[in-house]
Design an enzyme around this catalytic site. Structure first.
Site, PDB file in Angstrom:
ATOM      1  N   TYR A   1       0.837  -1.202   0.000  1.00 18.31           N
ATOM      2  CA  TYR A   1       0.000   0.000   0.000  1.00 18.31           C
ATOM      3  C   TYR A   1       0.873   1.254   0.000  1.00 18.31           C
ATOM      4  CZ  TYR A   1      -3.099   3.631   1.820  1.00 18.31           C
ATOM      5  OH  TYR A   1      -3.779   4.793   2.003  1.00 18.31           O
TER       6      TYR A   1
ATOM      7  N   TRP B   1      -5.564   1.244  10.512  1.00 15.50           N
ATOM      8  CA  TRP B   1      -5.721   1.219   9.068  1.00 15.50           C
ATOM      9  C   TRP B   1      -5.457  -0.186   8.515  1.00 15.50           C
ATOM     10  CZ3 TRP B   1      -8.231   3.188   5.386  1.00 15.50           C
ATOM     11  CH2 TRP B   1      -7.791   3.205   4.070  1.00 15.50           C
TER      12      TRP B   1
ATOM     13  N   GLU C   1     -11.658   5.240   4.669  1.00 17.78           N
ATOM     14  CA  GLU C   1     -11.143   6.115   5.737  1.00 17.78           C
ATOM     15  C   GLU C   1     -12.207   6.350   6.808  1.00 17.78           C
ATOM     16  OE1 GLU C   1      -8.206   7.142   6.383  1.00 17.78           O
ATOM     17  OE2 GLU C   1      -7.072   6.975   4.531  1.00 17.78           O
TER      18      GLU C   1
END
Length: 198
Positions: free
Chosen positions: A16, A46, A38
């Site tokens: 990522y 995350w 988000e």
């Protein structure tokens, strides 16, 4: 190869970081995807959201806002079922559906969500030059301004901290530290962009 420390060594984070984080995104589908992810991340790690990204993709119709906007109570119940694979938080699920509707309103008013979002920086990423991750802020005046505008439009789960993370993710803000191997290529890309590039 030096990376931002937060990428660590876990493959999902590394990929990522190396391939997506901080890359300027002008595609509305991608922008809606990150807005949804988000918002789902609020209060969580995350990594947890990234690890469930495929489940989110399936749950939210490959992040097509025009489809998600039509979701009703039956869809909410489906998404809150134990086998959905996503974070089963009613407020976040309902916010994703509501945000899809507002997203479409912004598209209709501005031609695209990207045009509206990138208008805050005249189509050119805000480039920072932080030497240490400890110097990267949790929010910024830009994020606070975007957050205020988003809340006034009706978006949910769009506080300044979440919005700053969003701006970092989609490349509106460049926050790779200067020693990271991704910094210079993305800085050069940012310099090549401007209002006319949108």
């Amino acid at each position: 190869m030096r990376r931002c420390k937060w990428a660590g060594s876990r493959e999902l984070y590394v990929r990522y970081h190396d391939e997506e984080w901080g890359v300027p995104q002008f595609d509305d589908g991608v922008l809606f995807e990150f807005l949804t992810l988000e918002a789902a991340q609020a209060g969580l790690q995350w990594y947890l959201i990234l690890s469930r990204r495929e489940a989110y993709r399936q749950a939210f119709a490959d992040f097509q806002p025009e489809v998600v906007a039509r979701y009703g109570e039956e869809d909410v119940a489906r998404l809150l079922a134990p086998d959905s694979g996503i974070i089963r938080n009613r407020a976040k699920v309902e916010a994703a559906i509501h945000n899809a509707r507002v997203f479409l309103e912004v598209q209709a008013a501005h031609g695209s969500f990207a045009s509206w979002l990138w208008g805050f920086v005249d189509g050119k990423p805000e480039v920072h030059a932080f030497a240490r991750e400890e110097d990267v802020p949790a929010t910024s005046p830009l994020a606070e301004r975007v957050s205020r505008e988003m809340r006034s439009l009706g978006f949910r789960f769009v506080g300044p901290v979440m919005v700053y993370a969003y701006l970092q993710a989609v490349g509106v803000v460049l926050d790779h530290v200067v020693t990271c191997f991704r910094y210079e290529p993305l800085r050069a890309l940012a310099e090549s962009l401007g209002h006319d590039a949108r």
